[in-house]
Design a protein around this motif. Sequence first.
Motif, mmCIF file in Angstrom:
data_model
loop_
_atom_site.group_PDB
_atom_site.id
_atom_site.type_symbol
_atom_site.label_atom_id
_atom_site.label_comp_id
_atom_site.label_asym_id
_atom_site.label_seq_id
_atom_site.Cartn_x
_atom_site.Cartn_y
_atom_site.Cartn_z
ATOM 1 N N LEU A 59 3.551 -7.062 -7.551
ATOM 2 C CA LEU A 59 2.811 -6.218 -8.513
ATOM 3 C C LEU A 59 4.132 -6.190 -9.636
ATOM 4 C CD1 LEU A 59 1.346 -3.721 -6.153
ATOM 5 C CD2 LEU A 59 0.041 -5.185 -7.774
ATOM 6 N N ALA A 60 5.271 -5.909 -9.388
ATOM 7 C CA ALA A 60 6.235 -5.960 -10.576
ATOM 8 C C ALA A 60 6.380 -7.172 -11.073
ATOM 9 C CB ALA A 60 7.701 -5.512 -9.871
ATOM 10 N N PRO A 96 -0.387 -6.187 -16.381
ATOM 11 C CA PRO A 96 -1.596 -6.363 -15.755
ATOM 12 C C PRO A 96 -1.822 -5.669 -14.305
ATOM 13 C CG PRO A 96 -0.915 -8.043 -16.798
ATOM 14 C CD PRO A 96 0.249 -7.131 -16.540
ATOM 15 N N ALA A 97 -1.098 -5.352 -13.593
ATOM 16 C CA ALA A 97 -1.133 -4.750 -12.321
ATOM 17 C C ALA A 97 -1.341 -3.039 -12.260
ATOM 18 C CB ALA A 97 -0.011 -4.998 -11.566
ATOM 19 N N LYS A 98 -1.670 -2.674 -13.660
ATOM 20 C CA LYS A 98 -1.568 -1.029 -14.001
ATOM 21 C C LYS A 98 -2.685 -0.521 -13.052
ATOM 22 C CE LYS A 98 -0.753 1.749 -18.009
ATOM 23 N NZ LYS A 98 -1.053 1.629 -19.424
ATOM 24 N N SER A 99 -3.638 -1.239 -12.568
ATOM 25 C CA SER A 99 -4.634 -0.590 -11.872
ATOM 26 C C SER A 99 -4.110 -0.130 -10.371
ATOM 27 C CB SER A 99 -6.039 -1.370 -11.836
ATOM 28 O OG SER A 99 -5.786 -2.515 -11.052
ATOM 29 N N VAL A 159 11.672 0.404 0.016
ATOM 30 C CA VAL A 159 10.500 0.193 -0.395
ATOM 31 C C VAL A 159 10.420 1.057 -1.689
ATOM 32 C CG1 VAL A 159 8.126 0.820 0.040
ATOM 33 C CG2 VAL A 159 9.509 -0.466 1.724
ATOM 34 N N ILE A 160 10.984 2.271 -1.817
ATOM 35 C CA ILE A 160 10.929 3.140 -2.812
ATOM 36 C C ILE A 160 11.689 2.548 -4.035
ATOM 37 C CG2 ILE A 160 11.922 5.321 -3.620
ATOM 38 C CD1 ILE A 160 11.783 6.419 -0.560
ATOM 39 N N VAL A 161 12.646 2.016 -3.750
ATOM 40 C CA VAL A 161 13.245 1.258 -4.944
ATOM 41 C C VAL A 161 12.559 0.029 -5.409
ATOM 42 C CG1 VAL A 161 15.410 -0.304 -5.524
ATOM 43 C CG2 VAL A 161 15.767 1.991 -4.459
ATOM 44 N N THR A 162 11.957 -0.622 -4.767
ATOM 45 C CA THR A 162 11.142 -1.526 -5.075
ATOM 46 C C THR A 162 9.603 -1.178 -5.827
ATOM 47 O OG1 THR A 162 11.911 -3.009 -3.456
ATOM 48 C CG2 THR A 162 9.943 -4.119 -4.464
ATOM 49 N N ALA A 163 9.483 -0.052 -5.244
ATOM 50 C CA ALA A 163 7.977 0.883 -6.124
ATOM 51 C C ALA A 163 8.500 1.355 -7.600
ATOM 52 C CB ALA A 163 7.670 1.983 -5.213
ATOM 53 N N LEU A 164 9.782 1.647 -7.433
ATOM 54 C CA LEU A 164 10.269 2.035 -8.938
ATOM 55 C C LEU A 164 10.465 0.872 -9.649
ATOM 56 C CD1 LEU A 164 12.894 4.673 -7.621
ATOM 57 C CD2 LEU A 164 11.185 5.161 -9.309
ATOM 58 N N ASP A 165 10.927 -0.195 -9.384
ATOM 59 C CA ASP A 165 10.894 -1.440 -9.909
ATOM 60 C C ASP A 165 9.449 -1.803 -10.399
ATOM 61 O OD1 ASP A 165 13.652 -1.549 -9.629
ATOM 62 O OD2 ASP A 165 13.568 -3.000 -8.054
ATOM 63 N N ALA A 224 7.978 -2.069 -14.469
ATOM 64 C CA ALA A 224 7.499 -3.264 -15.029
ATOM 65 C C ALA A 224 6.200 -2.820 -15.571
ATOM 66 C CB ALA A 224 7.414 -4.429 -14.043
ATOM 67 N N ILE A 225 5.415 -2.109 -14.896
ATOM 68 C CA ILE A 225 4.118 -1.603 -15.290
ATOM 69 C C ILE A 225 4.000 -0.553 -16.558
ATOM 70 C CG2 ILE A 225 2.007 -0.554 -14.678
ATOM 71 C CD1 ILE A 225 2.485 -1.945 -11.642
#
Length: 188
Positions: A49-50, A55-58, A74-80, A84-85
């Motif tokens: 998604l990053a 385009p992954a805003k939804s 996982v938290i760090v990757t969610a922040l990434d 990006a979004i």
Amino acid sequence: LCDEALRVGRILARLAPDDKELHEEALKTLVEGIANEDPLIRGNALHALAELGPPAKSATPAIVGALHDADHDVIVTALDALSAIHPDDPKAIDALSALAGDFNSELRIRACHVLGLIGPPAKAAVPALKPVLLSADESERTVAAWALVQIDPQPEFVKAALPLMIHASRSDDPEVRVEAIETLEKIG
């Protein structure tokens, strides 16, 4: 759901940004990956998604949910992914504001950075960022000051940011230098 399904979702989302139905199906697969019991698959879905960026805003609600994951990576990757979004979703801003006060310095810094990238739509985060300006950690103070200037360049925030940005403009990290110089240009 397996890693192969995520790979297909990632490929389809990149190949079909103009095909709304296919794009949404690909995003659905990636969002399902965020709910997987395997943290590696959750992280891979968030990474995909990053890579997609705005385009992954939804997928923002699912990504925000991952900010509460038990797995630090996982938290760090969610922040990434949020970085990006650049979501302007109030729930995302609330979750990022909460992380700006987290006990973990890395999460605080990353959350402040994402809020700064969002810019003025993240104005509700200002009360959460102000205490970070008082942190004993210079990196935390610097990113909080940078974020506040990006969100709401009030004189009080500019005054706090100026010496930190001057110092950051001499950083060994080229990304930090560029951000600092661009911020100095913005406030100068």
